[in-house]
Scaffold this active site. Structure first.
Site, mmCIF file in Angstrom:
data_model
loop_
_atom_site.group_PDB
_atom_site.id
_atom_site.type_symbol
_atom_site.label_atom_id
_atom_site.label_comp_id
_atom_site.label_asym_id
_atom_site.label_seq_id
_atom_site.Cartn_x
_atom_site.Cartn_y
_atom_site.Cartn_z
ATOM 1 N N THR A 136 38.279 22.584 -0.279
ATOM 2 C CA THR A 136 39.122 23.025 1.039
ATOM 3 C C THR A 136 40.269 22.235 0.942
ATOM 4 O O THR A 136 40.159 20.799 1.171
ATOM 5 C CB THR A 136 38.227 22.724 2.140
ATOM 6 O OG1 THR A 136 37.178 23.457 1.898
ATOM 7 C CG2 THR A 136 38.803 23.071 3.427
ATOM 8 N N TYR A 137 41.320 22.821 1.044
ATOM 9 C CA TYR A 137 42.704 22.163 0.767
ATOM 10 C C TYR A 137 43.296 22.122 2.459
ATOM 11 O O TYR A 137 42.771 23.010 3.274
ATOM 12 C CB TYR A 137 43.928 22.778 0.061
ATOM 13 C CG TYR A 137 43.319 22.847 -1.223
ATOM 14 C CD1 TYR A 137 44.011 21.532 -2.285
ATOM 15 C CD2 TYR A 137 42.660 23.682 -2.041
ATOM 16 C CE1 TYR A 137 43.830 21.477 -3.485
ATOM 17 C CE2 TYR A 137 42.120 23.263 -3.321
ATOM 18 C CZ TYR A 137 42.712 22.406 -4.087
ATOM 19 O OH TYR A 137 42.670 22.086 -5.563
#
Length: 196
Positions: free
Chosen positions: A35-36
């Site tokens: 997850t960025y």
């Protein structure tokens, strides 16, 4: 620390055969969900940086057809700085284990960081001559091969990249077809957005 990495699109079957012929050490398989996050105070797409929370679950089986999930899951927080050269995906990187993923997400949320995108992939890793060769199958993108190592200083980057180039060639791959864009960037390009 600098991560020196070369990446190309490639069919995995032929690369596995070459890795076996070179007597590479099979290091295992994992499923990663990355997850960025976007920062509240700057645009990572413009600064070419990335902040990521990675959940990695070990898998059993030495070949994709034998793989089963259900191993241990580890969570890591990673910051990646801008690319430091044109010839590879070399970046300064800082990473640490996260004991409580839920608390980490609450901290990021409290500081104004927002989830930007998620990248999911299956990785099969091999060790060869001081490098990690990774066969990646990325959801929505397909198959890739990465050759990477870590060096302590920027002065060591060129020699590490040149050795990685030779290793790619020994695996039957074309270093000139190298991709400097991250999986996040490739997915955003596919969706019509921007990405570092």
């Amino acid at each position: 620390m600098y991560e020196v990495e070369l990446k190309v699109r490639a069919d995995h079957a032929g690369v596995r055969d070459r890795l076996d012929a070179l007597e590479a050490t099979h290091l295992g398989r994992v499923r990663q969900v990355d997850t960025y996050y976007d920062a509240p105070n700057r645009d990572f797409a413009k600064t070419d940086e990335a902040l990521r929370v990675r959940e990695e679950t070990t898998e059993t089986g030495s070949r994709p057809e034998e793989t089963t999930q259900g191993g241990e899951t580890e969570t890591r927080l990673t910051y990646k700085g801008p690319l430091v050269e044109r010839e590879s995906k070399t970046r300064e990187e800082a990473e640490t284990a996260v004991a409580d993923p839920g608390a980490m997400r609450e901290i990021l949320d409290g500081l104004g960081f927002e989830p930007a995108a998620t990248v999911e992939k299956d990785r099969e890793r091999y060790g060869l001559e001081g490098y990690t060769v990774t066969l990646d199958t990325v959801d929505g993108l397909g198959e890739f091969v990465e050759v990477e190592t870590e060096v302590d200083g920027e002065a060591e980057v060129e020699a590490a990249r040149e050795a990685a180039t030779v290793l790619l060639e020994r695996l039957g791959l074309d270093p000139d077809a190298g991709i400097r864009t991250s999986y996040l960037g490739l997915l955003l390009e596919t969706a019509g957005g921007d990405g570092a």
